[in-house]
Design an enzyme around this catalytic site. Structure first.
Site, mmCIF file in Angstrom:
data_model
loop_
_atom_site.group_PDB
_atom_site.id
_atom_site.type_symbol
_atom_site.label_atom_id
_atom_site.label_comp_id
_atom_site.label_asym_id
_atom_site.label_seq_id
_atom_site.Cartn_x
_atom_site.Cartn_y
_atom_site.Cartn_z
ATOM 1 N N SER A 326 63.136 26.442 -58.019
ATOM 2 C CA SER A 326 64.573 26.208 -57.959
ATOM 3 C C SER A 326 64.906 25.174 -56.875
ATOM 4 C CB SER A 326 65.297 27.544 -57.739
ATOM 5 O OG SER A 326 66.679 27.429 -57.944
ATOM 6 N N ASP A 383 65.976 27.795 -69.532
ATOM 7 C CA ASP A 383 66.458 27.784 -68.147
ATOM 8 C C ASP A 383 67.483 26.664 -67.962
ATOM 9 O OD1 ASP A 383 66.871 27.944 -65.448
ATOM 10 O OD2 ASP A 383 64.777 27.641 -64.871
ATOM 11 N N HIS A 455 65.455 32.056 -65.349
ATOM 12 C CA HIS A 455 65.183 31.266 -64.141
ATOM 13 C C HIS A 455 64.302 32.024 -63.150
ATOM 14 C CE1 HIS A 455 65.808 28.045 -61.306
ATOM 15 N NE2 HIS A 455 66.339 28.852 -60.414
#
Length: 525
Positions: A326, A383, A455
């Site tokens: 991320s 995602d 995610h």
């Protein structure tokens, strides 16, 4: 006869065997099919007729009734019923129905749902380590996914999990004094942590936030522990990998100010770049370059430590591997760029990013390519984070090569395209080679899993461990434990498996409150 069949074949699954009932073999039985039905004696034909009626009658039995009837049965019977309901032959098509009901496969399911680590042998990378580190952009290794590369990707993902765990075990940081050293529980005993890394936001929350919510604590701190630098110091592992590896692991977004920086998505120039067309996201650059009151900037810390380690191990085969999830994936690219800019003779460097957003424009992507920084982006097709921020003119055209080739012939279009690419503050572009996985390929996750699950880092590692190729289903010999996945994403795991985890007595809270050592079960070790 009825009792004999039921002891071998559970009633709800009898229909699976209909196409094969003509091939039942028993040397001492009058039902031996070596004798054709036309030439069979009348007693044999009568037996076949009775068996046909029995099978048809049993196949109409209410499955629910059978399951209830087995509730007080033996452990073996319960295991058979459990495996019937799981229908493992749908997950692994090559598995016959008889195998589906074997105790061996019940044991396999128990292992997958438990926190017990299952180890796979690591192959010696030897002279091929540069190939697995991306020197050829992982050409020929991704589809189908090379088993050695799969192990390496999962291994680097677990370093990021260690960074998450270390941060959340003690997220608060004093604003009045320098932070104390932290202990990081690594999934790799062959590595040792040499440096803690901190990221600082250049923005602050307005005063009214403290007035409205005065107890947010660490969520509003400007500087936070972001990750670590570690180096392999085990001779056997160095020999296996073919070099000494330096790992930089960075976690994802956690604090309010980190979220604020994520939304500062306007492209800005890189201060050290002599090319005004090379731009990155404002918020990412802020977290990368801003020093804290008692800690240096992320960029400064990383460069100093890498220079120290490369000097310490001068003369050895070295590699630098940067990994993040991320926000950490975005910062990994900036860290790689910073190291290559400040170190004249940098070892081979690769980035393994999980669920990373876009970081800069095409000029920035070209900048990394020119520096020979290799990037492998692991992307879940569902995602949303990997599809932001910005507007992606060039990537839209790349999806249609014929259209791109045709329109590039038009000089006027080319001029307009270049103007938009260089001047649009939202024209982002991805960097590197993509390994795409898909939530829908997992037999354990719901196909409509929510944004958080798509995610989630553990979901990523679960999908990578099961990935074989884009044309093949989830591999049948995937070994990564499902315990952490169920603990993190229970609402997104198919109810069948959460229910059966309970039936197998594996969902006790003490089983899923796993210590750091056991919560990172690697199928790659």
């Amino acid at each position: 006869m009825h009792t004999g069949i039921n002891s071998t074949l559970p009633a709800p699954n009898l229909h699976v065997f209909h196409p094969r009932r003509a091939s039942f073999m028993c040397n001492n039985s009058t039902l031996n099919p070596v004798v054709s039905s036309s030439a069979a004696p009348s007693s044999t034909r009568q037996h076949l007729s009775n068996l046909e009626k029995l099978l048809q009658k049993t196949n109409q039995t209410d499955p629910e009734g059978v399951v209830k009837g087995c509730s007080n049965g033996s452990v073996e019977t319960k295991g058979k019923v459990l495996l019937e309901r799981l229908n493992l032959s749908r997950i692994w098509p090559e598995m016959s129905a008889a195998d589906d009901m074997s105790p061996r496969n019940l044991n396999r399911l128990q292992r997958l749902l438990s926190k017990t680590m299952e180890y796979s042998p690591r192959n010696n990378l030897g002279s091929r380590w540069r190939e697995y580190h991306g020197c050829y952009d992982w050409s020929g290794l991704l589809d189908p996914l090379d088993e050695n590369l799969r192990r390496e990707v999962v291994r680097y993902g677990e370093f990021v999990q260690a960074a998450y765990h270390c941060f959340h075990s003690n997220p608060a940081m004093s604003a009045d004094e320098a932070p104390l050293p932290r202990h990081v529980s690594l999934p790799e005993r062959s590595y040792k942590v040499t440096k803690s890394l901190y990221a600082t936001s250049s923005v602050g929350l307005p005063q009214w936030v403290d007035d409205v919510a005065p107890n947010l604590g660490w969520m509003t701190q400007q500087s936070s522990w972001m990750g670590f630098v570690a180096v392999c110091d085990d001779k056997r592992e160095i020999q296996r990998m073919g070099r000494r590896d330096i790992v930089i692991a960075l976690r994802g977004t956690a604090t309010c100010l980190e979220w604020t920086e994520n939304f500062r998505a306007q492209l800005v120039e890189i201060s050290e770049s002599h090319e005004p067309t090379q731009k990155v996201g404002c918020g990412f650059l802020s977290l990368h370059k801003t020093p804290g009151a008692h800690v240096p900037s992320l960029a400064e810390s990383v460069v100093d430590e890498v220079q120290r380690l490369t000097e310490m191990y001068k003369g050895e085969n070295l590699s630098i591997t940067i990994t993040g999830h991320s926000l950490g994936a975005a910062l990994s690219l900036l860290v790689a760029d910073e190291i290559s800019s400040c170190s004249p003779q940098v070892p081979p460097m690769a980035v393994f990013s999980f669920g990373g957003p876009r970081v800069g424009n095409k000029g920035f992507a070209d900048r990394l390519n020119e520096k020979n920084i290799k990037v492998l982006r692991i992307v879940n097709n569902q995602d949303l984070i990997t599809k932001v921020p910005g507007v992606f003119i060039d990537e839209r055209l790349n999806q249609d090569p014929d259209k791109l080739e045709e329109e590039q012939r038009n000089e006027s279009f080319a001029r307009v395209f270049n103007m938009l690419e260089n001047n649009n503050p939202w024209a982002y572009s991805h960097v590197g080679t993509e390994l795409k996985v898909d939530t829908k390929m997992s037999p354990y996750l719901k196909p409509n899993a929510d944004v958080a699950c798509c995610h989630d880092l553990e979901a990523y590692l679960h999908l990578v461990d099961g990935f074989l190729s884009m044309e093949c289903p989830f591999r049948s010999n995937a070994k990564r434990s499902l315990a952490k996945l169920i603990d993190n994403q229970k609402s997104n795991v198919k109810q069948l498996y959460t229910d059966e985890a309970l039936s197998l007595n594996l969902e006790r809270r003490d089983s899923f409150s796993i210590s750091m050592v056991s919560c990172l079960p690697s199928p790659s070790r």
